[in-house]
Design a protein around this motif. Structure first.
Motif, PDB file in Angstrom:
ATOM      1  N   UNK A 127     -18.644  18.139 -27.193  1.00  8.82           N
ATOM      2  CA  UNK A 127     -17.724  18.092 -26.067  1.00  8.82           C
ATOM      3  C   UNK A 127     -17.495  19.465 -25.447  1.00  8.82           C
ATOM      4  N   UNK A 128     -17.557  20.511 -26.280  1.00  5.28           N
ATOM      5  CA  UNK A 128     -17.206  21.843 -25.811  1.00  5.28           C
ATOM      6  C   UNK A 128     -18.339  22.857 -25.911  1.00  5.28           C
ATOM      7  N   UNK A 129     -19.434  22.512 -26.549  1.00  6.48           N
ATOM      8  CA  UNK A 129     -20.516  23.475 -26.733  1.00  6.48           C
ATOM      9  C   UNK A 129     -21.240  23.785 -25.439  1.00  6.48           C
ATOM     10  N   UNK A 130     -22.055  24.840 -25.440  1.00  9.26           N
ATOM     11  CA  UNK A 130     -22.800  25.226 -24.231  1.00  9.26           C
ATOM     12  C   UNK A 130     -23.692  24.117 -23.694  1.00  9.26           C
ATOM     13  N   UNK A 131     -24.154  23.232 -24.591  1.00  9.14           N
ATOM     14  CA  UNK A 131     -25.056  22.158 -24.169  1.00  9.14           C
ATOM     15  C   UNK A 131     -24.390  20.794 -24.240  1.00  9.14           C
ATOM     16  N   UNK A 132     -23.059  20.758 -24.161  1.00 11.74           N
ATOM     17  CA  UNK A 132     -22.332  19.484 -24.210  1.00 11.74           C
ATOM     18  C   UNK A 132     -22.745  18.601 -23.039  1.00 11.74           C
ATOM     19  N   UNK A 133     -22.736  17.279 -23.234  1.00  9.42           N
ATOM     20  CA  UNK A 133     -23.137  16.369 -22.151  1.00  9.42           C
ATOM     21  C   UNK A 133     -22.294  16.564 -20.896  1.00  9.42           C
ATOM     22  N   UNK A 134     -22.950  16.552 -19.759  1.00 11.07           N
ATOM     23  CA  UNK A 134     -22.258  16.655 -18.469  1.00 11.07           C
ATOM     24  C   UNK A 134     -22.352  15.344 -17.694  1.00 11.07           C
ATOM     25  N   UNK A 135     -23.523  14.756 -17.672  1.00 13.50           N
ATOM     26  CA  UNK A 135     -23.717  13.494 -16.957  1.00 13.50           C
ATOM     27  C   UNK A 135     -23.503  12.313 -17.903  1.00 13.50           C
ATOM     28  N   UNK A 136     -23.278  11.143 -17.322  1.00  9.66           N
ATOM     29  CA  UNK A 136     -23.037   9.950 -18.128  1.00  9.66           C
ATOM     30  C   UNK A 136     -24.235   9.624 -19.019  1.00  9.66           C
ATOM     31  N   UNK A 137     -25.448   9.768 -18.462  1.00  6.25           N
ATOM     32  CA  UNK A 137     -26.625   9.444 -19.258  1.00  6.25           C
ATOM     33  C   UNK A 137     -26.770  10.377 -20.449  1.00  6.25           C
ATOM     34  N   UNK A 138     -26.329  11.642 -20.307  1.00  9.28           N
ATOM     35  CA  UNK A 138     -26.397  12.572 -21.422  1.00  9.28           C
ATOM     36  C   UNK A 138     -25.420  12.179 -22.524  1.00  9.28           C
ATOM     37  N   UNK A 139     -24.244  11.719 -22.137  1.00  8.36           N
ATOM     38  CA  UNK A 139     -23.276  11.250 -23.129  1.00  8.36           C
ATOM     39  C   UNK A 139     -23.814  10.028 -23.862  1.00  8.36           C
ATOM     40  N   UNK A 140     -24.418   9.103 -23.108  1.00 10.06           N
ATOM     41  CA  UNK A 140     -25.019   7.927 -23.739  1.00 10.06           C
ATOM     42  C   UNK A 140     -26.095   8.331 -24.731  1.00 10.06           C
TER      43      UNK A 140
END
Length: 474
Positions: free
Chosen positions: A335-348
């Protein structure tokens, strides 16, 4: 007469020029190695990759689950041969008779490496190495130490499934450049190993460049000539993650001590097993390869040679070894790291494949620890985490944990190794081996099959607590 002489001289000159051009070795001629970003988005892409009709990309279900259950390239029978195979059937007499790599320290920089790996010809450079066994030139990324006034160690970092050939690699997803250059360590990253497991293949792999002889290249052809050209000091380390986490385990098993330290992050050494073959197939099918093309039939001598668990006794002689795995559950860096998901597909992706892949390799790593426990090997630093997905921030944090061990292998004092890596810790986020002592559970160095693990009354109780079942695993 003069016209005839002029014609003859012109013909001779043309013939001589043609002869000179054709006499230049193929690997010395300039070419882009398929790494031109204007031609392909990623050279690891496979345009004619089979369609396994998995869930749509917008689904919350991971498509890889469909492929792992329906992929026709995967062995469907029983895999139950756990006899150790410590001699390489491909090279029973070793590789000493084979030629070494040719090194070009100053090639023309490939456009892809400028764009995707920030190669600038100064702090981050390109080196070309011609592999005789593969018959082609392999581009290497070189992170240059700040101080080259004396010989320095070399850290070899391998990429994941696409071998770091796209936008996601150690340079773009971590602080590797600053961290290692400031500590005066050479870092080398090979390209063009996508979906290869960085292994020596029995068969050609047409959609990924043909002949695949990565272990021969990386452990025999490359180190001597490259380290001489770098002016290195003879100390070396190997770090692998995801696909190459398996590679790191296998190289350490095959040639313990060749590297002064080894880190295997989220890999699977349980390769000659039902679940292991499924995991491997889900990687290399992306390049239209199969496990049989790579290692032959399960239970064969070569397949068993490529299994770190049944050959775990060999890891007794590997110094400064670190093995990392998390559970696949999301944590703060997701959630907070440099490469945390930004887009919905990345979270999925994190919630599905980031969970599934890490959970699968977690099982593999626990089986590896069971094998090394049973063999009485207590020198491997296992780092099991209660949370963490199959992701770059988690792997970079693992590299920072590995650094004191890696430095020890380099002959550098970087402080103490984090206490409790082997037996668990009260530190939040780190836990001991949830399966308990392998020696207590099964009392020998022979690793049982998954089905027999689940039949064990002690382990089956633990399995019910962790939500697994015999039906789900079989």
């Amino acid at each position: 007469m003069h016209r005839i002489l002029r014609t003859l001289r012109s013909t001779a000159l043309l013939a001589a020029t043609t002869l000179l051009l054709t006499a230049v070795p193929v690997h010395a001629q300039p070419h882009d190695h398929g790494m031109d970003p204007d031609v392909v988005v990623n050279p690891a892409d496979t345009p004619n990759r089979p369609d396994y009709h998995g869930p749509e990309s917008s689904s919350w279900l991971p498509g890889g689950l469909q492929r792992m259950s329906s992929d026709p390239t995967v062995y469907e029978g029983f895999i139950q041969d756990f006899r150790p195979q410590t001699v390489n059937p491909m090279f029973p007499g070793g590789r000493d008779h084979l030629p070494k790599a040719d090194i070009d320290m100053d090639p023309q920089i490939l456009a892809r490496l400028r764009e995707y790996a920030r190669v600038d010809g100064d702090r981050i450079r390109q080196i070309n190495a011609y592999s005789p066994s593969m018959g082609r030139t392999i581009p290497l990324i070189w992170i240059v130490p700040e101080d080259l006034s004396e010989p320095r160690p070399v850290a070899y970092f391998l990429g994941g499934g696409d071998a770091g050939q796209g936008r996601d690699n150690w340079i773009t997803k971590s602080d590797i450049v600053d961290f290692y250059s400031q500590r005066n360590i050479h870092v080398i990253m090979p390209m063009l190993g996508a979906y290869s497991m960085f292994s020596d293949w029995l068969e050609d792999y047409p959609d990924q460049g043909g002949k695949q002889m990565w272990e021969t290249f990386l452990t025999h052809e490359l180190p001597g000539p490259l380290e001489e050209a770098l002016g290195a000091n003879g100390r070396r380390s190997l770090v692998g993650m995801s696909m190459s986490g398996t590679t790191a385990l296998l190289y350490a098993t095959h040639q313990p001590g060749f590297y002064d330290s080894v880190a295997a992050l989220s890999g699977c050494g349980d390769t000659n097993s039902w679940i292991g073959r499924r995991i491997i197939a889900s990687i290399i099918e992306k390049g239209n390869g199969t496990p049989e093309m790579m290692w032959g039939a399960p239970n064969s001598d070569y397949s068993r040679y490529q299994d770190a668990i049944i050959n775990a006794e060999r890891l007794r002689d590997q110094p400064n070894m670190y093995v990392y795995n998390a559970t696949g559950l999301m944590n703060s860096v997701d959630f907070e790291g440099p490469n945390a998901p930004e887009a919905e597909w990345q979270l999925k992706d994190r919630l599905t494949m980031g969970l599934v892949i890490e959970a699968g390799t977690n099982l593999c790593t626990h089986r590896l620890k069971a094998a090394t426990d049973a063999a009485g090997i207590d020198t491997i630093h296992y780092d099991f985490r209660t949370t963490g997905t199959h992701s770059w921030d988690a792997w970079w944090n693992a590299v920072l944990e590995f650094w004191p061990l890696q430095a020890r292998g380099f002959g550098i004092d970087a402080g103490p190794v984090t206490p409790g890596l082997d037996v668990g810790s009260s530190e939040p986020g780190r836990f001991p081996d949830i399966w308990g002592s392998a020696a207590r559970s099964y009392g020998s160095a022979t690793v049982p099959s998954l089905s027999s693990l689940l039949d064990d009354p002690v382990l089956s109780t633990r399995s019910s607590l962790t939500g697994s079942s015999a039906e789900g695993d079989e």
